[in-house]
Structures are given as C-alpha cells and as structure tokens.
Motif scaffolding. Sequence first.
Motif, PDB file in Angstrom:
ATOM      1  N   LEU C  41       0.832  -1.202   0.000  1.00  0.00           N
ATOM      2  CA  LEU C  41       0.000   0.000   0.000  1.00  0.00           C
ATOM      3  C   LEU C  41       0.869   1.256   0.000  1.00  0.00           C
ATOM      4  O   LEU C  41       0.561   2.229  -0.694  1.00  0.00           O
ATOM      5  N   ILE C  42       1.955   1.223   0.765  1.00  0.00           N
ATOM      6  CA  ILE C  42       2.877   2.374   0.765  1.00  0.00           C
ATOM      7  C   ILE C  42       3.401   2.611  -0.653  1.00  0.00           C
ATOM      8  O   ILE C  42       3.435   3.738  -1.154  1.00  0.00           O
ATOM      9  N   GLY C  43       3.770   1.508  -1.334  1.00  0.00           N
ATOM     10  CA  GLY C  43       4.281   1.622  -2.696  1.00  0.00           C
ATOM     11  C   GLY C  43       3.259   2.226  -3.638  1.00  0.00           C
ATOM     12  O   GLY C  43       3.565   3.125  -4.430  1.00  0.00           O
ATOM     13  N   VAL C  44       2.007   1.724  -3.545  1.00  0.00           N
ATOM     14  CA  VAL C  44       0.938   2.246  -4.397  1.00  0.00           C
ATOM     15  C   VAL C  44       0.769   3.741  -4.146  1.00  0.00           C
ATOM     16  O   VAL C  44       0.683   4.547  -5.081  1.00  0.00           O
ATOM     17  N   PHE C  45       0.799   4.107  -2.892  1.00  0.00           N
ATOM     18  CA  PHE C  45       0.595   5.516  -2.537  1.00  0.00           C
ATOM     19  C   PHE C  45       1.734   6.383  -3.081  1.00  0.00           C
ATOM     20  O   PHE C  45       1.493   7.421  -3.711  1.00  0.00           O
ATOM     21  N   LEU C  46       2.981   5.926  -2.871  1.00  0.00           N
ATOM     22  CA  LEU C  46       4.138   6.708  -3.316  1.00  0.00           C
ATOM     23  C   LEU C  46       4.093   6.949  -4.825  1.00  0.00           C
ATOM     24  O   LEU C  46       4.369   8.044  -5.309  1.00  0.00           O
ATOM     25  N   GLU C  47       3.718   5.898  -5.571  1.00  0.00           N
ATOM     26  CA  GLU C  47       3.656   6.038  -7.018  1.00  0.00           C
ATOM     27  C   GLU C  47       2.496   6.954  -7.411  1.00  0.00           C
ATOM     28  O   GLU C  47       2.633   7.798  -8.301  1.00  0.00           O
ATOM     29  N   ALA C  48       1.369   6.805  -6.719  1.00  0.00           N
ATOM     30  CA  ALA C  48       0.180   7.578  -7.082  1.00  0.00           C
ATOM     31  C   ALA C  48       0.425   9.073  -6.904  1.00  0.00           C
ATOM     32  O   ALA C  48      -0.049   9.880  -7.700  1.00  0.00           O
ATOM     33  N   VAL C  49       1.164   9.441  -5.874  1.00  0.00           N
ATOM     34  CA  VAL C  49       1.422  10.870  -5.687  1.00  0.00           C
ATOM     35  C   VAL C  49       2.663  11.313  -6.469  1.00  0.00           C
ATOM     36  O   VAL C  49       3.036  12.476  -6.430  1.00  0.00           O
TER      37      VAL C  49
END
Lengths: 331, 151, 122
Positions: C41-49
């Motif tokens: 989830l951290i990875g998804v978030f980092l990429e999304a922003v």
Amino acid sequence: MKLVQTIILKKQPRIIGSYTIVGPKEGNGNFGPYFDYVMKDDCFGEETYEKAERKMLESAVTGVIEKAKLSVKDIDIMIAGDLLNQIVSSSYAARAFQFPFLGVYGACSTMAESVAVGSVLIDGGYFDNVVCCTGSHFSTAERQYRFPLELGNQRPPTSQWTVTGAGSCILSLKGEGPRVTMVTFGKVIDWGINDVNNMGAAMAPAVRDTMLRHFKNTKTSPNDYDLIVTGDLGKLGSEILIDLMEDEGITLGVNYCDCGQMYFKRDQKTLCGASGAGCCATVFNSYLMAKMREGQYKKILFLPTGALLSATSTQQGDTIPSVCHAIVIEM
Amino acid sequence: MEDKKRNEAYNKYVSAKIPKTRPWPTLFNSFWVGGVICLIGQGVNDLLLLIFPSLSEQSAWAYTLIVLIFIASFLTGIGVYDQIGKFAGGGSIVPITGFSNSITSPSIEFKSEGIVYGICVKMFTIAGPVIVFGVVSSMVVGLIYWIISLF
Amino acid sequence: MDIFLTYLIVFLIGGFVCMLGELLIITTNMTSARILVTFVLIGVFLEAVGVFDYISDFAKAGINVPIVGFGASLAKGVIGAVESQGLLGVFTGGLTATAGGIAAAIGFAFLFALIFKSHTKK
C-alpha cells in the motif's frame, strides 16, 4: 447446591505402567534420558506429519501394554486425546486396537483429563485396566494453529514450542505403582487474554482456580505435596501463577515446577519453553513416574492446563478460555 | 462488570510482565540482511544489462525480480529461507523474496492434501491479501486518475 | 567509485526499508502478511502521488526489491493503462504490470511444491 469438582478416590487405581515416545529435539532436552523411545526423525517413517502423530500414539499404546506385561486382551477401554481437529490422531490410532475408545479433549491438559476420567471409571468398579494416552506433534500443531513451517517469520518472545511426543499409562487395581488418590475437575476460565502467542498468561488463571478449589476441598496446602507440577505454563506463565497465588496468600516454593519451563535446555531456543499435549504427557509418564517409583517423590499434585482455542476463534478475535484438571498421585 | 474490570487489570499486569527483548540486535540483522538482498537485486540487474545490452530498463527489472523470486522459492523449498527469516525477521519479509516465500511455503506445507486442494487452494493463504490489497488499491488509484483525466 | 556509491546507497536504503518492517513487527506484533500488505500500500501511494520515480532513480534496487516496488508498479501500470485505454485500464493496468512477478511466484511455488517437502524446524 453443592459443587463437587473434587473426588477422593476410594479404590485408588494404580499406574502400573507408563511409556513415552518423543521426537529428536525432545530427546536432546532435559528429560531425554528418561524417555522410552526417541524417534530418529519427526516423520517416523510416514509420509505426512499427521500420520506420524497417529503412529506415535499407536506405538505409545502398544509400548505401554508391553511394558506393563499385559496383553491387548486385558485392556478394557482406551481414553485418549490430542490437539488436532476432531482429535483424529487418537481416533485413528484407536482404530488399530480391539478395545472400546473414549476420545477426550482438554488441549494440553488432556493427559490429566484422561487419567482422571480413567481413575473414576475404575473407582466406580466398571473397568479393570484402562489405557490413557495423549500426544502432540510440532509440525501438525504448527500448521493447524500457526503458519507453514517454511515461512520465514520470527517467533515472538512469549511463544512456546509444541512438543513432538506421546505418553501413555495403564491404570489398574492390580499390580504395583503409584496410586491416583484425588481428582479435581477444572472449570473453564477466561480472563480476557487474546494473544495466541502468550498461552501461559491465558492459562495461569485456570490453574489458580483449580488449585484454590483443590486445596480448599481437600484441606491441603502446598507443603503437603513433595512436588506441584503444572503442565505447560512456560516461563512467563509460571511466574504469573506464582504472583496470582501470592495474591491469594499461598506461596508456591521450591516444590513447584512447570513441565514446559523445564522441558528444553536453554540453548535449544524455545523462548518461553515447551507446550502441547505431549509436553506434560511425556514428562508425567517418564520422569515423574520414574522418580515416584524410585521413592524420591511420595505425593505429587499434577495440574496440566489446556487453552481451549481454535484457529477460527482466534481469527474472530475471541479471547482464550482455558481449563486445568488436577490429579494427586501418591506412592 | 466485575469480571471486565478484573480482565482489564489482568491484561495490564500481563503486558507489564512480558519479557522485553532488546530490539537492537534484530533491527540490525534485519537491516543488513535486507540490504544484502537489495544488493543482490542490483547486482543481478546490472549483470543482465551487461550481458544483454539490448534489454530495456523495465524488462531488466522484471527479469531481476523473477530471478529473486526464483532464488527465494528455491531456498524455501530446501528449508533455508525460514532460517534466514528466523534470524532477520523483517529483513527477509519486506523484500520481494518474502512475498515469494509466503507463496511457496504454504504450497509445500499443504502438498500432503493433494495438488488441487493442497497446493493450489492453500497457495495464497498468506500472500492472498497482498495481491487483493495491491490490485484493489491500484484500481482505486486508476479510477481517481481516470476521473481526473475526464476534466 | 561511482558504482561503489550506487551499491552503498542500495544497501543503506534497502536495509532501512526492511528495518522499518522489522520495527513494525516488534512494536505492533504484526504478522508477515500484514507487513507485506502495508508495504504494498505504501508503494501504491508513493507512485500515485508521483514521488516513487524520484526515489527509484536515486535508490534503484534499494526501493524496487522491497515489496514497495511491487506496489509502485501496480500503480504505475494502472496509470499508464488509463492513459492509453481509458476506463478499461483501471481493470487491466495493475495486474498487467505485475504479471511477471505474480506468475513467477505462482509458477515456481507450484514447481517447488511438487519437488520438496516441508522440513521440521530445529
């Protein structure tokens, strides 16, 4: 209403024979020299660990019958239990024998439960020779209650190690051996612990309850016993128990010990000690019986505890109820 | 009511009684083991680019991850990965190798229940949530991105 | 010298991310499945922003080998697919981008499950 719980046995059945079989790691533990048979590997020549557990129980029963110099025909009934779902190991082991079978489940307290039920049956005059048998296997318990063996995770510091081993004994009115004199059946106690890696803390209140009840009903105190043995509270659990009993004004001194805490050597890295139905079953039927026959201990109070949880109840966030049965063995 | 109070008091007492482990050794182990696994990844990646200069950076990464997954799966099979995990904790869980381990370990464990009901059914008992959460969260991101792109 | 510096950064950042995971385990008693989920989830978030690419350029394998990179490629894939295919990309993007990893994990797990047997812990 009178709450019975404690039974003073009139006929006092004797434990005329006992037999233990354990895995290699257990064989290297502190009680190693006392076990009758140490397996070379955990598989015991079987394909799966479940089958190995079955075979362990089976050979524990044949072993004890042989050791007591009886034959299979002399056995009236077998009382057994284990940790697996629907106590399959015991039932499947019983399949190999021609006598009636009573399955009991008290998680890690199963050994005391089966001896207690067996002694009461004999005391009632209905049976002559009763086989009691209990076992557990590290690998089967691990996958049922926790994670796959190959998963690379760390065990929390409060966790305990399920013993691979089975113990059995024969209760009879004829023959020589230590006598079962008193039995206290325990209530299910739940003090709201829900950490599955901290069984000792969940089970200590159950011991407290049964122990208090036992002392009160039999008008005894810890000093009346040469040894007070709990099952698998482990290091943390037994410290908690000592505190809990202190609060009730009862001091558990040098004559108190815990099978789980003593089971493994320090360098075997089992954190809080051993657990599992096989833990107290193997200590009871090897070390304790040997020491009683030698005369080192004359009167033992044996109180194994069981945490009555399942993988489902844990996942649903339930707390862990536990039970503790007490038996008194005298030489 | 009284039971509840007693349970709360008991829980509090127990958590105070739990032996405190020193976190530094495990933290240190997880640090260097995790670091080494990442180093191996970087090494494999650089090696691939050296041998096959025509590979795009993206495919090189994909190959790298596949190689790491293969190694971890193999180490799980021969019973080494759980020992690394016992020593390193988070150091061998967080890398992609931990993901591989969490898929391989239940597969091997439940082999005894047969190929379909054992290996295939139990394969995702641990890693399933990773894929579910990953896919669902990526869908959420995609949906937000799509809505923004409409305006 | 340059290569040495890259590898040092990979080691330090990779180790740091893994240490964060261990810190979570120690403080919250999380199981490994939850740890993996959290980091994805951290990875998804980092990429999304849009931060992940900057970290990735700098840290390389240090951030791509931890499961954070898996999360990031899920998000990256979905964003790319939405750009080229519109709404359909929401459904196809994530798994397409990570298909290699997932298929490898499944395939090798199946293979090794057929070959090996679980070992008792010592």
